[in-house]
Motif scaffolding. Structure first.
Motif, PDB file in Angstrom:
ATOM      1  N   LEU A   1     -76.967 -19.823  23.421  1.00 40.08           N
ATOM      2  CA  LEU A   1     -78.004 -19.106  22.678  1.00 40.08           C
ATOM      3  C   LEU A   1     -77.392 -18.319  21.525  1.00 40.08           C
ATOM      4  O   LEU A   1     -77.949 -18.280  20.414  1.00 40.08           O
ATOM      5  CB  LEU A   1     -78.757 -18.156  23.615  1.00 40.08           C
ATOM      6  CG  LEU A   1     -79.865 -17.312  22.968  1.00 40.08           C
ATOM      7  CD1 LEU A   1     -80.988 -18.206  22.455  1.00 40.08           C
ATOM      8  CD2 LEU A   1     -80.403 -16.278  23.947  1.00 40.08           C
TER       9      LEU A   1
ATOM     10  N   LEU B   1     -79.120 -10.050  17.211  1.00 37.33           N
ATOM     11  CA  LEU B   1     -79.801 -10.509  18.419  1.00 37.33           C
ATOM     12  C   LEU B   1     -79.320  -9.682  19.598  1.00 37.33           C
ATOM     13  O   LEU B   1     -78.120  -9.467  19.783  1.00 37.33           O
ATOM     14  CB  LEU B   1     -79.496 -11.982  18.670  1.00 37.33           C
ATOM     15  CG  LEU B   1     -80.103 -12.577  19.942  1.00 37.33           C
ATOM     16  CD1 LEU B   1     -81.620 -12.699  19.811  1.00 37.33           C
ATOM     17  CD2 LEU B   1     -79.479 -13.925  20.267  1.00 37.33           C
TER      18      LEU B   1
ATOM     19  N   GLN C   1     -78.986  -9.500  23.616  1.00 38.63           N
ATOM     20  CA  GLN C   1     -78.990 -10.356  24.800  1.00 38.63           C
ATOM     21  C   GLN C   1     -78.963  -9.519  26.082  1.00 38.63           C
ATOM     22  O   GLN C   1     -78.193  -8.563  26.186  1.00 38.63           O
ATOM     23  CB  GLN C   1     -77.775 -11.282  24.797  1.00 38.63           C
ATOM     24  CG  GLN C   1     -77.895 -12.449  23.832  1.00 38.63           C
ATOM     25  CD  GLN C   1     -76.768 -13.451  24.047  1.00 38.63           C
ATOM     26  OE1 GLN C   1     -75.612 -13.090  24.219  1.00 38.63           O
ATOM     27  NE2 GLN C   1     -77.113 -14.728  24.032  1.00 38.63           N
TER      28      GLN C   1
ATOM     29  N   THR D   1     -90.190 -17.417  19.048  1.00 35.47           N
ATOM     30  CA  THR D   1     -90.131 -18.156  17.786  1.00 35.47           C
ATOM     31  C   THR D   1     -88.762 -17.954  17.161  1.00 35.47           C
ATOM     32  O   THR D   1     -88.381 -16.838  16.809  1.00 35.47           O
ATOM     33  CB  THR D   1     -91.224 -17.711  16.799  1.00 35.47           C
ATOM     34  OG1 THR D   1     -90.962 -18.290  15.512  1.00 35.47           O
ATOM     35  CG2 THR D   1     -91.296 -16.206  16.641  1.00 35.47           C
ATOM     36  N   ASP D   2     -88.015 -19.038  17.027  1.00 35.82           N
ATOM     37  CA  ASP D   2     -86.666 -18.932  16.466  1.00 35.82           C
ATOM     38  C   ASP D   2     -86.682 -18.868  14.938  1.00 35.82           C
ATOM     39  O   ASP D   2     -85.627 -18.814  14.305  1.00 35.82           O
ATOM     40  CB  ASP D   2     -85.787 -20.097  16.942  1.00 35.82           C
ATOM     41  CG  ASP D   2     -86.353 -21.463  16.550  1.00 35.82           C
ATOM     42  OD1 ASP D   2     -87.312 -21.506  15.761  1.00 35.82           O
ATOM     43  OD2 ASP D   2     -85.819 -22.477  17.025  1.00 35.82           O
TER      44      ASP D   2
ATOM     45  N   ASP E   1     -78.868 -19.811  13.031  1.00 36.38           N
ATOM     46  CA  ASP E   1     -80.175 -19.539  12.434  1.00 36.38           C
ATOM     47  C   ASP E   1     -80.133 -18.420  11.385  1.00 36.38           C
ATOM     48  O   ASP E   1     -81.072 -18.279  10.602  1.00 36.38           O
ATOM     49  CB  ASP E   1     -81.189 -19.166  13.524  1.00 36.38           C
ATOM     50  CG  ASP E   1     -81.902 -20.392  14.089  1.00 36.38           C
ATOM     51  OD1 ASP E   1     -81.921 -21.425  13.399  1.00 36.38           O
ATOM     52  OD2 ASP E   1     -82.436 -20.295  15.203  1.00 36.38           O
TER      53      ASP E   1
ATOM     54  N   ASP F   1     -83.678 -11.159  22.865  1.00 36.29           N
ATOM     55  CA  ASP F   1     -83.593 -12.599  23.134  1.00 36.29           C
ATOM     56  C   ASP F   1     -84.942 -13.183  23.542  1.00 36.29           C
ATOM     57  O   ASP F   1     -85.260 -14.334  23.221  1.00 36.29           O
ATOM     58  CB  ASP F   1     -82.522 -12.896  24.189  1.00 36.29           C
ATOM     59  CG  ASP F   1     -82.616 -11.993  25.413  1.00 36.29           C
ATOM     60  OD1 ASP F   1     -83.623 -11.256  25.545  1.00 36.29           O
ATOM     61  OD2 ASP F   1     -81.696 -12.028  26.243  1.00 36.29           O
TER      62      ASP F   1
ATOM     63  N   ARG G   1     -76.570 -20.618  18.642  1.00 33.31           N
ATOM     64  CA  ARG G   1     -77.792 -21.048  17.943  1.00 33.31           C
ATOM     65  C   ARG G   1     -78.343 -19.917  17.078  1.00 33.31           C
ATOM     66  O   ARG G   1     -78.807 -20.146  15.956  1.00 33.31           O
ATOM     67  CB  ARG G   1     -78.834 -21.512  18.965  1.00 33.31           C
ATOM     68  CG  ARG G   1     -80.116 -22.077  18.342  1.00 33.31           C
ATOM     69  CD  ARG G   1     -80.825 -23.004  19.324  1.00 33.31           C
ATOM     70  NE  ARG G   1     -81.197 -22.317  20.545  1.00 33.31           N
ATOM     71  CZ  ARG G   1     -82.346 -21.645  20.711  1.00 33.31           C
ATOM     72  NH1 ARG G   1     -83.199 -21.556  19.707  1.00 33.31           N
ATOM     73  NH2 ARG G   1     -82.622 -21.080  21.866  1.00 33.31           N
ATOM     74  N   ALA G   2     -78.276 -18.682  17.611  1.00 31.51           N
ATOM     75  CA  ALA G   2     -78.781 -17.534  16.854  1.00 31.51           C
ATOM     76  C   ALA G   2     -77.966 -17.320  15.581  1.00 31.51           C
ATOM     77  O   ALA G   2     -78.521 -17.066  14.504  1.00 31.51           O
ATOM     78  CB  ALA G   2     -78.747 -16.284  17.725  1.00 31.51           C
TER      79      ALA G   2
ATOM     80  N   TYR H   1     -86.874 -13.771  20.376  1.00 33.30           N
ATOM     81  CA  TYR H   1     -86.289 -14.912  19.675  1.00 33.30           C
ATOM     82  C   TYR H   1     -86.713 -16.213  20.337  1.00 33.30           C
ATOM     83  O   TYR H   1     -86.934 -17.239  19.665  1.00 33.30           O
ATOM     84  CB  TYR H   1     -84.766 -14.771  19.678  1.00 33.30           C
ATOM     85  CG  TYR H   1     -84.019 -15.904  19.018  1.00 33.30           C
ATOM     86  CD1 TYR H   1     -84.339 -16.342  17.732  1.00 33.30           C
ATOM     87  CD2 TYR H   1     -82.974 -16.546  19.682  1.00 33.30           C
ATOM     88  CE1 TYR H   1     -83.635 -17.381  17.138  1.00 33.30           C
ATOM     89  CE2 TYR H   1     -82.266 -17.580  19.102  1.00 33.30           C
ATOM     90  CZ  TYR H   1     -82.599 -17.995  17.831  1.00 33.30           C
ATOM     91  OH  TYR H   1     -81.901 -19.030  17.237  1.00 33.30           O
ATOM     92  N   ALA H   2     -86.864 -16.181  21.682  1.00 36.54           N
ATOM     93  CA  ALA H   2     -87.305 -17.379  22.392  1.00 36.54           C
ATOM     94  C   ALA H   2     -88.740 -17.750  22.023  1.00 36.54           C
ATOM     95  O   ALA H   2     -89.107 -18.925  22.048  1.00 36.54           O
ATOM     96  CB  ALA H   2     -87.175 -17.168  23.900  1.00 36.54           C
TER      97      ALA H   2
END
Length: 435
Positions: free
Chosen positions: A234, A225, A227, A204-205, A241, A198, A237-238, A201-202
């Motif tokens: 989050l 992802l 976590q 750059t998404d 994406d 995570d 959103r992941a 990912y924070a």
């Protein structure tokens, strides 16, 4: 049809007093043989239990529960109806079983619970068509073969994971530190699974979008992802994406268990997509991926490869004269002959029909031609019984190309195929090679 190697590599041992399959036994065996396994039938518990106990565990064991109503306890304690509990107690505990049952039995939850708690590999309901049953049994054979290395690319720090223990279970963790070069690393390594923490990912998404939008990206590769603590916003959103899954990495032991489960599913999917069902060899899809990986490794280590294409001579005549079922047997016998002689790092594929492809690791053009010619001689020596007291031998022709004379998998195939054509034109039953 005598041979040093068994015709079928795998077997299904069946306990049933009456033949239970919809249609007939001969049709079931015909389907099974095309999938390269045989079926052995037992109508006595003692003989079935003894055969299972002697077996090394690589085969499948199927029990028809309906047969218990007619089957008697033949274990030296008199002749009486055998109860399910007695059968379960007598079955070797170090093997797993497939139970076949009626729809009435399948509706009883307590019976299902007892079965799945008694070394149950799978259960199925009757009636079931031969081709469906054979296909399901083949899938179970695939699940039991889980030796392929699964590569997992990891972006970011994951504390507590036991990389050595995972590697013993054929799961390799490959650490990567830079999110902006992850797509390059994935292209080089072609991992089966990509894990992104995570925190990365924070940073750059766009990570997963860059990975997924590459036109050459493996469509079945998962990206997950990781976590440290639950964050539903989050996670949503992941997934939007492009991540395929969200995993909790707070408990390393739990994460390792999840990775092992995913690795098993990856192996099954790769086998189903990349292997020929009749022979168990790589198919075109599986060969392309493996050959490209081998070429990359050869380039990195500066080693040569020999790439051979072979084709059974006059195969149409074989089918027309003795039937397609006999032709299938010739193909299986050839696959067994080839597989028995290959090295650990060599590749073997049934490319289509009667055509096979072999890739020899760390092997020059001349050495590849010699190896393929020895295989040709071995196949030519196999006696095939085409009728009562009537024996025939068959042959194949082949062509060989070599890396680095040809640089890509496609170039290797085209050159070897051209040499195969030359061998056919030259009279068949020969190997041709030219740089």
């Amino acid at each position: 049809m005598p041979s040093a190697a068994p015709l079928y590599r795998n077997h299904v041992l069946v306990l049933s007093q009456s033949f239970f399959i919809k249609d007939n036994r001969s049709e079931l065996l015909l389907h099974a043989h095309k999938y390269d396994f045989d079926i052995l039938f037992f109508d006595e518990v003692s003989r079935f239990v003894e055969a299972v106990a002697r077996d090394d565990g690589d085969n499948l064991y199927l029990i028809d529960l309906d047969a218990l109503h007619n089957m008697q306890a033949d274990m030296g304690d008199g002749r009486r109806t055998l109860m399910l509990g007695e059968l379960l107690q007598r079955l070797p505990a170090d093997h797993s079983y497939i139970y076949l049952q009626s729809a009435r039995q399948g509706g009883r939850f307590l019976l299902q619970q007892r079965l799945v708690d008694s070394n149950c590999l799978a259960y199925a309901e009757k009636p079931i068509a031969n081709d469906v049953l054979v296909d399901k049994l083949f899938n179970l054979f695939v699940q039991k073969k889980r030796g392929d290395l699964v590569r997992v690319a990891v972006l970011g720090e994951v504390a507590g994971l036991d990389a050595a223990a995972l590697l013993q279970r054929r799961v390799e963790l490959i650490q990567h530190a830079d999110p902006y070069t992850l797509h390059v690393r994935v292209k080089e390594l072609q991992p089966d699974l990509v894990l992104v923490t995570d925190s990365e990912y924070a940073r750059t998404d766009a990570i997963v979008r860059v990975l997924k939008r590459n036109i050459e990206a493996d469509p079945v590769r998962e990206t997950a992802l990781l976590q440290r603590r639950p964050d539903p916003a989050l996670a949503r959103r992941a997934l939007a994406d492009g991540f395929d899954a969200v995993l909790d990495m707070a408990d390393p032991a739990l994460l390792e268990a999840q990775l092992l489960n995913r690795a098993n599913k990856i192996r099954i999917n790769k086998d189903l997509i990349g292997k020929d069902r009749a022979t168990g060899l790589l198919n075109k899809v599986g060969l392309r991926k493996k050959a490209q990986d081998l070429i990359r490794q050869a380039a990195q280590e500066g080693r040569p490869l020999a790439y051979g294409v072979i084709d059974i001579d006059k195969f149409k005549t074989i089918n027309d004269t003795w039937g397609h079922s006999f032709g299938d047997i010739v193909i299986k016998r050839l696959s067994l002959t080839l597989a028995a002689k290959l090295g650990e790092h060599d590749l073997l594929s049934r490319f289509g029909g009667e055509e096979f492809v072999l890739v020899f690791w760390d092997c020059s053009l001349d050495e590849g031609r010699r190896k393929l010619d020895l295989l040709r001689q071995a196949f030519c020596a196999i006696p095939f019984e085409v009728g009562p007291a009537e024996i025939r031998q068959f042959s194949f022709s082949g062509g060989v190309a070599a890396y680095p004379h040809q640089r890509s998998e496609n170039e290797l195939f085209l050159r070897a195929d051209a040499m195969l054509y030359e061998a056919k034109q030259g009279g068949r039953n020969r190997i041709c090679a030219q740089a």
